[in-house]
Design a protein around this motif. Structure first.
Motif, mmCIF file in Angstrom:
data_model
loop_
_atom_site.group_PDB
_atom_site.id
_atom_site.type_symbol
_atom_site.label_atom_id
_atom_site.label_comp_id
_atom_site.label_asym_id
_atom_site.label_seq_id
_atom_site.Cartn_x
_atom_site.Cartn_y
_atom_site.Cartn_z
ATOM 1 N N GLU A 1 0.897 -1.166 0.000
ATOM 2 C CA GLU A 1 0.000 0.000 0.000
ATOM 3 C C GLU A 1 0.930 1.209 0.000
ATOM 4 O O GLU A 1 1.671 1.417 0.957
ATOM 5 C CB GLU A 1 -0.900 -0.018 1.237
ATOM 6 N N GLU A 2 0.872 2.062 -1.025
ATOM 7 C CA GLU A 2 1.948 3.013 -1.264
ATOM 8 C C GLU A 2 1.534 4.489 -1.232
ATOM 9 O O GLU A 2 2.122 5.319 -1.922
ATOM 10 C CB GLU A 2 2.627 2.685 -2.597
ATOM 11 N N PHE A 3 0.542 4.812 -0.415
ATOM 12 C CA PHE A 3 0.109 6.202 -0.335
ATOM 13 C C PHE A 3 0.068 6.761 1.089
ATOM 14 O O PHE A 3 -0.023 7.981 1.250
ATOM 15 C CB PHE A 3 -1.274 6.364 -0.975
ATOM 16 N N ALA A 4 0.124 5.927 2.101
ATOM 17 C CA ALA A 4 -0.014 6.389 3.483
ATOM 18 C C ALA A 4 1.127 7.322 3.873
ATOM 19 O O ALA A 4 2.286 7.093 3.533
ATOM 20 C CB ALA A 4 -0.068 5.197 4.432
ATOM 21 N N ARG A 5 0.765 8.379 4.619
ATOM 22 C CA ARG A 5 1.750 9.376 5.057
ATOM 23 C C ARG A 5 1.869 9.458 6.574
ATOM 24 O O ARG A 5 2.745 10.156 7.081
ATOM 25 C CB ARG A 5 1.371 10.748 4.495
ATOM 26 N N ASP A 6 0.978 8.787 7.300
ATOM 27 C CA ASP A 6 1.081 8.734 8.759
ATOM 28 C C ASP A 6 0.398 7.462 9.236
ATOM 29 O O ASP A 6 -0.125 6.672 8.433
ATOM 30 C CB ASP A 6 0.503 9.986 9.426
ATOM 31 N N SER A 7 0.401 7.253 10.548
ATOM 32 C CA SER A 7 -0.079 5.978 11.097
ATOM 33 C C SER A 7 -1.583 5.794 10.896
ATOM 34 O O SER A 7 -2.049 4.669 10.663
ATOM 35 C CB SER A 7 0.281 5.882 12.573
ATOM 36 N N TYR A 8 -2.362 6.874 10.997
ATOM 37 C CA TYR A 8 -3.802 6.745 10.746
ATOM 38 C C TYR A 8 -4.045 6.293 9.312
ATOM 39 O O TYR A 8 -4.850 5.381 9.066
ATOM 40 C CB TYR A 8 -4.508 8.071 11.016
ATOM 41 N N ALA B 1 -8.552 -0.096 2.799
ATOM 42 C CA ALA B 1 -9.025 0.170 1.441
ATOM 43 C C ALA B 1 -8.273 -0.681 0.418
ATOM 44 O O ALA B 1 -8.866 -1.222 -0.520
ATOM 45 C CB ALA B 1 -8.859 1.651 1.118
ATOM 46 N N ARG B 2 -6.968 -0.805 0.604
ATOM 47 C CA ARG B 2 -6.161 -1.612 -0.325
ATOM 48 C C ARG B 2 -6.560 -3.085 -0.252
ATOM 49 O O ARG B 2 -6.608 -3.772 -1.279
ATOM 50 C CB ARG B 2 -4.684 -1.441 0.023
ATOM 51 N N PHE B 3 -6.857 -3.562 0.945
ATOM 52 C CA PHE B 3 -7.338 -4.936 1.112
ATOM 53 C C PHE B 3 -8.607 -5.148 0.292
ATOM 54 O O PHE B 3 -8.774 -6.173 -0.380
ATOM 55 C CB PHE B 3 -7.596 -5.217 2.593
ATOM 56 N N HIS B 4 -9.491 -4.147 0.337
ATOM 57 C CA HIS B 4 -10.736 -4.247 -0.436
ATOM 58 C C HIS B 4 -10.456 -4.246 -1.942
ATOM 59 O O HIS B 4 -11.106 -4.975 -2.708
ATOM 60 C CB HIS B 4 -11.664 -3.091 -0.078
ATOM 61 N N GLU B 5 -9.500 -3.423 -2.389
ATOM 62 C CA GLU B 5 -9.148 -3.415 -3.814
ATOM 63 C C GLU B 5 -8.683 -4.788 -4.282
ATOM 64 O O GLU B 5 -8.997 -5.215 -5.399
ATOM 65 C CB GLU B 5 -8.029 -2.400 -4.077
ATOM 66 N N ILE B 6 -7.949 -5.476 -3.442
ATOM 67 C CA ILE B 6 -7.347 -6.760 -3.828
ATOM 68 C C ILE B 6 -8.341 -7.907 -3.725
ATOM 69 O O ILE B 6 -8.418 -8.756 -4.619
ATOM 70 C CB ILE B 6 -6.114 -7.050 -2.941
ATOM 71 N N TYR C 1 -8.577 5.668 -3.536
ATOM 72 C CA TYR C 1 -9.359 4.775 -2.686
ATOM 73 C C TYR C 1 -10.820 5.192 -2.563
ATOM 74 O O TYR C 1 -11.698 4.334 -2.381
ATOM 75 C CB TYR C 1 -8.728 4.687 -1.289
ATOM 76 N N ALA C 2 -11.097 6.474 -2.665
ATOM 77 C CA ALA C 2 -12.503 6.893 -2.570
ATOM 78 C C ALA C 2 -13.320 6.315 -3.715
ATOM 79 O O ALA C 2 -14.513 6.027 -3.560
ATOM 80 C CB ALA C 2 -12.589 8.421 -2.568
ATOM 81 N N LYS C 3 -12.671 6.127 -4.859
ATOM 82 C CA LYS C 3 -13.374 5.550 -6.016
ATOM 83 C C LYS C 3 -13.454 4.037 -5.925
ATOM 84 O O LYS C 3 -14.478 3.442 -6.256
ATOM 85 C CB LYS C 3 -12.661 5.977 -7.305
ATOM 86 N N SER C 4 -12.361 3.399 -5.501
ATOM 87 C CA SER C 4 -12.354 1.933 -5.448
ATOM 88 C C SER C 4 -13.103 1.400 -4.226
ATOM 89 O O SER C 4 -13.476 0.229 -4.201
ATOM 90 C CB SER C 4 -10.913 1.414 -5.438
ATOM 91 N N CYS C 5 -13.315 2.256 -3.219
ATOM 92 C CA CYS C 5 -14.017 1.839 -1.994
ATOM 93 C C CYS C 5 -15.140 2.836 -1.692
ATOM 94 O O CYS C 5 -15.066 3.601 -0.705
ATOM 95 C CB CYS C 5 -13.049 1.776 -0.820
ATOM 96 N N ILE D 1 -16.744 3.613 1.878
ATOM 97 C CA ILE D 1 -16.086 4.417 2.920
ATOM 98 C C ILE D 1 -15.474 5.692 2.325
ATOM 99 O O ILE D 1 -14.554 6.272 2.894
ATOM 100 C CB ILE D 1 -14.997 3.595 3.647
ATOM 101 N N ALA D 2 -16.024 6.137 1.202
ATOM 102 C CA ALA D 2 -15.461 7.302 0.508
ATOM 103 C C ALA D 2 -15.429 8.538 1.398
ATOM 104 O O ALA D 2 -14.481 9.332 1.347
ATOM 105 C CB ALA D 2 -16.255 7.576 -0.767
ATOM 106 N N LEU D 3 -16.450 8.719 2.237
ATOM 107 C CA LEU D 3 -16.514 9.908 3.089
ATOM 108 C C LEU D 3 -15.395 9.934 4.127
ATOM 109 O O LEU D 3 -15.020 11.001 4.619
ATOM 110 C CB LEU D 3 -17.869 9.981 3.784
#
Length: 326
Positions: free
Chosen positions: A188-195, A203-208, A296-300, A303-305
């Protein structure tokens, strides 16, 4: 006998020839012409030669394209990587390793010199690799688990290497991506902090897999356990009984690390669960030097909000529907 009339006289006009004029040497005229040509073209040849020589001595070194292209060919007889096939739709558990430093891909991942690290991360590479190894042990014991290394391209000086890619490459370099787990270790290559490590990995799990994880196990620093268990899990309303944390600390003064964790991270998220404040928002901007944007908002859409959720009350928990609660 009549007298014979003499024939008429025929005069042939022979022009007077001036021998001196006639024998003006033709070779001399040709020599003069050649001299003029030499005078005309020799400077041109000299100028051309000068230009060629200047180019020859100052031209850039050409790329050895044939050699570079040849090096991309796999050696004859090189064995293909073996791996077990995976039906991703059957995977139910997420194992998450948040990234920290960036392994640059060359040399042993056990040596700090082969990582891009912040000063405060010196001495922690052994712990990074322990996180990776422990996570792989977990998915070896659970065939329904997917391992995600999470972390974006957070450091400008590290180049376009993401933390997640570095962890994957480190595991591969160590020979830990064996055939039974190779297809179940992704990034998963977009996270910038722990949250974002947690939210984006869900979200990445859902994509896969097409599903949201039934259980989540995080492998990270033990002194960060409370941040993940008490704050991020709470912000995502993920059931505590299905959320696990495996903590492995680096060597050294853990009390100092815990104090820094409390001041620089835990307290900030405790007052701002979704990272909307100026301080946490600026951290995310600073950790995105390559201007990456996730989808991720599009692929999931369920939980887009969540991805832009910033309530007026920064400690208010999102109260909408969530797929892992249904």
């Amino acid at each position: 006998m009549p007298s014979r009339t003499p024939p008429p006289t025929v005069r042939i006009n022979i022009p007077t020839v001036n021998i001196g004029d006639t024998w003006t040497p033709t070779p001399l005229r040709k020599q003069r012409l050649g001299t003029r040509l030499v005078r005309l073209y020799l400077p041109c040849l000299l100028i051309f030669s000068l230009v060629v020589n200047i180019y020859f001595f100052t031209r850039p070194t050409p790329l050895a394209l044939p050699g570079a292209l040849e090096s991309t060919r796999a050696p004859a007889g090189r064995p293909q990587r073996q791996h077990d096939e995976v039906d991703y739709r059957q995977l139910t558990d997420l194992v998450l390793v948040p990234g920290h430093g960036v392994y640059m891909g060359d040399g042993s991942p056990l040596h700090e010199a082969n990582w891009f690290l912040l000063n405060e991360q010196r001495g922690e590479v052994g712990a990074f690799m322990a996180h990776v190894g422990k996570a792989i042990e977990i998915i070896k014991e659970h065939d329904s688990a997917l391992l995600l290394f999470s972390g974006g391209k957070t450091r400008l000086d590290a180049g376009a290497h993401s933390e997640a890619q570095g962890y994957w490459a480190a595991a591969d370099k160590m020979g830990w991506l064996t055939s039974d787990v190779y297809r179940r270790v992704l990034t998963e290559e977009f996270a910038r902090d722990s949250y974002e490590n947690v939210l984006f990995s869900i979200a990445r799990f859902h994509e896969i897999t097409g599903n949201y994880p039934d259980r989540i196990t995080i492998v990270g620093f033990d002194f960060k356990r409370e941040r993940f268990m008490d704050l991020h899990r709470h912000a995502l309303r993920y059931p505590k009984i299905r959320f696990n944390y495996v903590g492995i600390n680096p060597p050294g003064n853990i009390a100092t690390l815990a104090q820094s964790e409390r001041h620089n991270a835990y307290d900030l998220f405790a007052k701002d669960l979704y990272g909307c404040s100026a301080q946490l928002k600026q951290k995310r901007l600073d950790r995105n030097p390559f201007m990456m944007t996730h989808g991720y908002a599009k692929s999931c859409p369920e939980i887009a909000l969540f991805f832009d959720y910033c309530p007026a009350n920064p400690t208010a928990v999102y109260d909408g529907d969530l797929p892992w609660l249904s």
